[in-house]
Design an enzyme around this catalytic site. Structure first.
Site, PDB file in Angstrom:
ATOM      1  N   HIS A 173       0.734  -1.307   0.061  1.00 45.07           N
ATOM      2  CA  HIS A 173       0.151   0.037  -0.157  1.00 45.07           C
ATOM      3  C   HIS A 173       0.818   1.393  -0.048  1.00 45.07           C
ATOM      4  CE1 HIS A 173       1.038  -0.105   4.143  1.00 45.07           C
ATOM      5  NE2 HIS A 173       0.660   0.976   4.373  1.00 45.07           N
TER       6      HIS A 173
ATOM      7  N   LEU B  97       3.735   2.774  -5.565  1.00 45.03           N
ATOM      8  CA  LEU B  97       2.940   3.599  -6.652  1.00 45.03           C
ATOM      9  C   LEU B  97       1.541   3.017  -6.847  1.00 45.03           C
ATOM     10  CD1 LEU B  97       3.196   5.720  -8.998  1.00 45.03           C
ATOM     11  CD2 LEU B  97       4.315   3.851 -10.509  1.00 45.03           C
TER      12      LEU B  97
ATOM     13  N   GLY C 292      -0.183   0.359  -5.098  1.00 46.33           N
ATOM     14  CA  GLY C 292      -0.765   0.001  -4.032  1.00 46.33           C
ATOM     15  C   GLY C 292      -1.527   1.289  -3.414  1.00 46.33           C
TER      16      GLY C 292
ATOM     17  N   SER D  66       2.772  -8.167 -14.636  1.00 42.82           N
ATOM     18  CA  SER D  66       3.336  -6.961 -15.266  1.00 42.82           C
ATOM     19  C   SER D  66       3.494  -7.392 -16.923  1.00 42.82           C
ATOM     20  CB  SER D  66       4.823  -6.624 -14.716  1.00 42.82           C
ATOM     21  OG  SER D  66       5.631  -5.733 -15.771  1.00 42.82           O
ATOM     22  N   SER D  67       3.505  -6.341 -17.695  1.00 38.46           N
ATOM     23  CA  SER D  67       3.522  -6.556 -19.303  1.00 38.46           C
ATOM     24  C   SER D  67       5.002  -7.001 -19.437  1.00 38.46           C
ATOM     25  CB  SER D  67       3.141  -5.182 -20.034  1.00 38.46           C
ATOM     26  OG  SER D  67       4.463  -4.184 -19.586  1.00 38.46           O
ATOM     27  N   CYS D  68       6.005  -7.085 -18.628  1.00 34.24           N
ATOM     28  CA  CYS D  68       7.252  -7.501 -18.853  1.00 34.24           C
ATOM     29  C   CYS D  68       7.540  -9.035 -18.574  1.00 34.24           C
ATOM     30  CB  CYS D  68       8.287  -6.783 -18.022  1.00 34.24           C
ATOM     31  SG  CYS D  68       8.400  -7.174 -16.261  1.00 34.24           S
TER      32      CYS D  68
ATOM     33  N   TYR E 197      12.374 -11.432 -12.369  1.00 34.73           N
ATOM     34  CA  TYR E 197      11.300 -10.889 -12.079  1.00 34.73           C
ATOM     35  C   TYR E 197      10.055 -11.422 -12.944  1.00 34.73           C
ATOM     36  CZ  TYR E 197       7.727  -7.188 -11.419  1.00 34.73           C
ATOM     37  OH  TYR E 197       6.405  -6.348 -11.436  1.00 34.73           O
TER      38      TYR E 197
ATOM     39  N   LYS F 298       6.766 -13.524 -11.297  1.00 34.40           N
ATOM     40  CA  LYS F 298       5.428 -13.172 -11.809  1.00 34.40           C
ATOM     41  C   LYS F 298       4.584 -14.271 -12.549  1.00 34.40           C
ATOM     42  CE  LYS F 298       5.125  -9.154  -9.609  1.00 34.40           C
ATOM     43  NZ  LYS F 298       4.190  -9.044  -8.595  1.00 34.40           N
TER      44      LYS F 298
ATOM     45  N   PRO G 262      -0.399  -4.833 -16.215  1.00 39.55           N
ATOM     46  CA  PRO G 262      -0.475  -3.633 -16.502  1.00 39.55           C
ATOM     47  C   PRO G 262       0.793  -3.304 -17.278  1.00 39.55           C
ATOM     48  CG  PRO G 262       0.194  -3.710 -14.119  1.00 39.55           C
ATOM     49  CD  PRO G 262      -0.090  -5.224 -14.746  1.00 39.55           C
TER      50      PRO G 262
ATOM     51  N   ASN H  77       3.677   0.050 -18.345  1.00 43.01           N
ATOM     52  CA  ASN H  77       4.484   0.718 -17.498  1.00 43.01           C
ATOM     53  C   ASN H  77       3.721   1.880 -16.837  1.00 43.01           C
ATOM     54  OD1 ASN H  77       6.514  -0.717 -19.303  1.00 43.01           O
ATOM     55  ND2 ASN H  77       7.971   0.915 -18.795  1.00 43.01           N
ATOM     56  N   LEU H  78       3.641   1.917 -15.611  1.00 42.90           N
ATOM     57  CA  LEU H  78       2.814   2.644 -14.638  1.00 42.90           C
ATOM     58  C   LEU H  78       3.717   4.027 -14.228  1.00 42.90           C
ATOM     59  CD1 LEU H  78       1.041   0.223 -12.586  1.00 42.90           C
ATOM     60  CD2 LEU H  78       0.271   1.179 -14.633  1.00 42.90           C
TER      61      LEU H  78
ATOM     62  N   HIS I 213      12.341   3.560 -12.545  1.00 41.67           N
ATOM     63  CA  HIS I 213      11.799   3.388 -13.867  1.00 41.67           C
ATOM     64  C   HIS I 213      12.197   4.705 -14.693  1.00 41.67           C
ATOM     65  CE1 HIS I 213       9.078   0.111 -12.017  1.00 41.67           C
ATOM     66  NE2 HIS I 213       9.672  -0.374 -13.019  1.00 41.67           N
TER      67      HIS I 213
ATOM     68  N   TRP J  22      20.001   6.625 -20.904  1.00 47.42           N
ATOM     69  CA  TRP J  22      20.199   5.148 -21.330  1.00 47.42           C
ATOM     70  C   TRP J  22      19.624   4.869 -22.652  1.00 47.42           C
ATOM     71  CZ3 TRP J  22      18.759   2.878 -16.165  1.00 47.42           C
ATOM     72  CH2 TRP J  22      19.510   3.406 -14.738  1.00 47.42           C
TER      73      TRP J  22
ATOM     74  N   ARG K 191       7.277   2.682 -25.529  1.00 46.67           N
ATOM     75  CA  ARG K 191       6.645   2.109 -24.263  1.00 46.67           C
ATOM     76  C   ARG K 191       5.417   2.651 -24.045  1.00 46.67           C
ATOM     77  NH1 ARG K 191      10.450  -0.643 -24.387  1.00 46.67           N
ATOM     78  NH2 ARG K 191      12.031  -1.119 -22.718  1.00 46.67           N
TER      79      ARG K 191
HETATM   80  O1  GFB Z   1      11.436   2.212 -17.303  1.00 40.82           O
HETATM   81  P1  GFB Z   1      12.523   1.474 -17.672  1.00 40.82           P
HETATM   82  O2  GFB Z   1      13.541   1.290 -16.503  1.00 40.82           O
HETATM   83  O3  GFB Z   1      12.013  -0.104 -17.702  1.00 40.82           O
HETATM   84  O4  GFB Z   1      13.220   1.850 -18.802  1.00 40.82           O
HETATM   85  P2  GFB Z   1      11.585  -1.094 -18.950  1.00 40.82           P
HETATM   86  C1  GFB Z   1      12.569   2.073 -20.117  1.00 40.82           C
HETATM   87  C2  GFB Z   1      13.389   2.514 -21.179  1.00 40.82           C
HETATM   88  O5  GFB Z   1      14.029   3.777 -20.807  1.00 40.82           O
HETATM   89  C3  GFB Z   1      14.454   1.656 -21.448  1.00 40.82           C
HETATM   90  C4  GFB Z   1      15.227   3.872 -21.188  1.00 40.82           C
HETATM   91  O6  GFB Z   1      14.808   1.501 -22.861  1.00 40.82           O
HETATM   92  C5  GFB Z   1      15.684   2.365 -20.908  1.00 40.82           C
HETATM   93  O7  GFB Z   1      16.945   2.062 -21.453  1.00 40.82           O
HETATM   94  N1  GFB Z   1      16.020   4.912 -20.326  1.00 40.82           N
HETATM   95  C6  GFB Z   1      16.733   5.913 -20.703  1.00 40.82           C
HETATM   96  C7  GFB Z   1      16.174   4.742 -19.029  1.00 40.82           C
HETATM   97  N2  GFB Z   1      17.093   6.735 -19.668  1.00 40.82           N
HETATM   98  C8  GFB Z   1      16.586   6.198 -18.671  1.00 40.82           C
HETATM   99  C9  GFB Z   1      16.944   6.417 -17.068  1.00 40.82           C
HETATM  100  O8  GFB Z   1      17.517   7.171 -16.709  1.00 40.82           O
HETATM  101  N3  GFB Z   1      16.507   5.289 -16.298  1.00 40.82           N
HETATM  102  C10 GFB Z   1      15.685   4.352 -16.787  1.00 40.82           C
HETATM  103  N4  GFB Z   1      15.201   3.515 -15.681  1.00 40.82           N
HETATM  104  N5  GFB Z   1      15.317   4.125 -17.991  1.00 40.82           N
HETATM  105  C11 GFB Z   1      10.790  -2.640 -16.699  1.00 40.82           C
HETATM  106  C12 GFB Z   1      11.453  -3.962 -16.098  1.00 40.82           C
HETATM  107  O9  GFB Z   1      11.339  -2.582 -18.103  1.00 40.82           O
HETATM  108  O10 GFB Z   1       9.331  -2.410 -17.042  1.00 40.82           O
HETATM  109  C13 GFB Z   1      10.667  -4.040 -14.747  1.00 40.82           C
HETATM  110  O11 GFB Z   1      12.659  -4.090 -16.020  1.00 40.82           O
HETATM  111  C14 GFB Z   1       9.154  -3.295 -14.779  1.00 40.82           C
HETATM  112  O12 GFB Z   1      10.691  -5.340 -14.517  1.00 40.82           O
HETATM  113  C15 GFB Z   1       8.770  -2.262 -15.779  1.00 40.82           C
HETATM  114  O13 GFB Z   1       8.261  -4.389 -15.322  1.00 40.82           O
HETATM  115  C16 GFB Z   1       7.304  -2.007 -15.905  1.00 40.82           C
HETATM  116  O14 GFB Z   1      10.258  -0.581 -19.423  1.00 40.82           O
HETATM  117  O15 GFB Z   1      12.778  -1.480 -19.874  1.00 40.82           O
END
Ligand code: GFB
Length: 318
Positions: A16, A19, A21, A112-114, A141, A145, A168, A170-171, A184, A207, A214
């Site tokens: 809870h 994000l 919860g 999760s969609s992943c 992960y 799941k 879901p 990406n939230l 994220h 990155w 997404r």
């Molecule tokens: O949100 P994110 O970390 O998760 O990254 P995923 C989404 C995209 O954003 C990737 C790019 O292609 C990253 O390389 N990106 C660019 C960045 N700059 C950044 C940064 O500074 N930080 C981050 N975090 N990303 C996750 C799964 O995948 O999705 C989890 O690993 C989860 O398990 C989540 O399920 C919903 O969408 O790639």
């Protein structure tokens, strides 16, 4: 037609403070006819089987929404696969098995969609789960799941339990975690650009390549969809929860820069990989239930940045 009426029910929401919860609790808070149960981590460790058993025996909720989990963006998923697999797996097993032992009437398991195969056809359909390998960056992960989703299906088949799994996209939104390494992409970019703006940096490193697509959904909209599914959906096939709106990471970064007022360069440094190139959900079941998101991406990003500015618990915020 309502398949499961929430009125008068006691509902236990795990996770809870997270994000999703917290958004679910905000939605349930608007329903006076529901008794909401939550448990602080200090009082209940969901990885501790005996503690979960005791808690369930004492409180006997009629409905469980399992939104707790070890979650994070692409970097911690790659770096800590042991913790992502172990913690999410034990939480799933403890919560689902003890729900059955204590006669929970309806259980919603948040996946999760992943968990979709990296190369599944788009838009992603629940029928395509487990048809080919996972995206390697979040395999631990996804495995945990997937076991949770299967366990729900098996309880339905073997015991007729009304357990459903939701997937879901990406939230993001109010109450997100802001940390340059583990967040994220949306909270990470809000944090990086805010700090660059404050310090007058003329460039920041992002990155990957910026090319991945997404699908984002505001957490409070996701919570509304989850309660809709809770009352109207009952099937062993997991159900997707998405907005249907896709954006490249590069375009997302430009929108965030505009909201934060950051005018420096954005450099995609490929320090971390892209992850999966695309994960657009097939949302036809959600459409059928009559769901429409209320908060679009621009509005949601603005609200998220307002929340970020108002928070006093963000260590790296300058
Ligand atoms: O949100 P994110 O970390 O998760 O990254 P995923 C989404 C995209 O954003 C990737 C790019 O292609 C990253 O390389 N990106 C660019 C960045 N700059 C950044 C940064 O500074 N930080 C981050 N975090 N990303 C996750 C799964 O995948 O999705 C989890 O690993 C989860 O398990 C989540 O399920 C919903 O969408 O790639």
């Amino acid at each position: 037609m309502v398949q499961f009426d929430l009125s008068g029910r006691s509902v236990f929401v795990t996770g809870h403070t997270g994000l999703l919860g917290s958004a679910i609790c905000r939605q349930l808070g608007q329903r006076r006819d529901v008794l909401l149960w939550t448990a602080a981590h200090a009082d209940l460790d969901l990885c501790d089987k005996a503690a979960v058993e005791d808690w369930m025996a004492q409180h006997r909720p009629e409905v469980v929404i399992h939104a707790a989990g070890r979650v994070g963006g692409i970097a911690p998923n790659e770096k800590y696969p042991v913790e992502f697999l172990n913690e999410n797996l034990s939480m799933a097993q403890n919560v689902i098995n003890s729900s059955h032992a204590h006669n929970v009437r309806k259980l919603v398991f948040m996946s999760s969609s992943c968990v979709y195969p990296k190369n599944a056809p788009q838009p992603l359909r629940p029928e395509d789960l487990l048809t080919s390998p996972f995206e390697p960056s979040n395999e631990g992960y996804a495995l945990a799941k997937t076991v949770g989703m299967r366990l729900c299906q098996y309880y339905r088949r073997e015991y007729g339990a009304d357990y459903i799994s939701l997937l879901p996209c990406n939230l993001y939104g109010v109450g997100d975690r802001y940390d340059a390494f583990s967040s994220h992409v949306i909270p990470a970019l809000l944090l990086k650009m805010h700090n660059a703006q404050v310090f007058g940096q003329d460039q920041i490193k992002l990155w990957g390549t910026g090319r991945p697509l997404r699908e984002f959904l505001y957490a409070d909209d996701a919570a509304r969809a989850i309660l809709l599914a809770l009352e109207h959906y009952s099937d062993e096939l997991p159900m997707n929860i998405g907005s249907g709106a896709e954006i490249t990471i590069a375009d997302l970064a430009l929108r965030i820069a505009e909201i934060v007022g950051y005018q420096g360069k954005l450099i995609f440094a490929e320090e971390q990989g892209d992850g999966v190139p695309r994960k657009l959900l097939d949302n036809h079941m959600l459409d059928y239930l009559g769901f429409k998101p209320e908060v679009d991406l621009l509005q949601g990003l603005k609200q998220s940045y307002e929340d970020f500015l108002a928070r006093d618990d963000i260590e790296q915020k300058m």
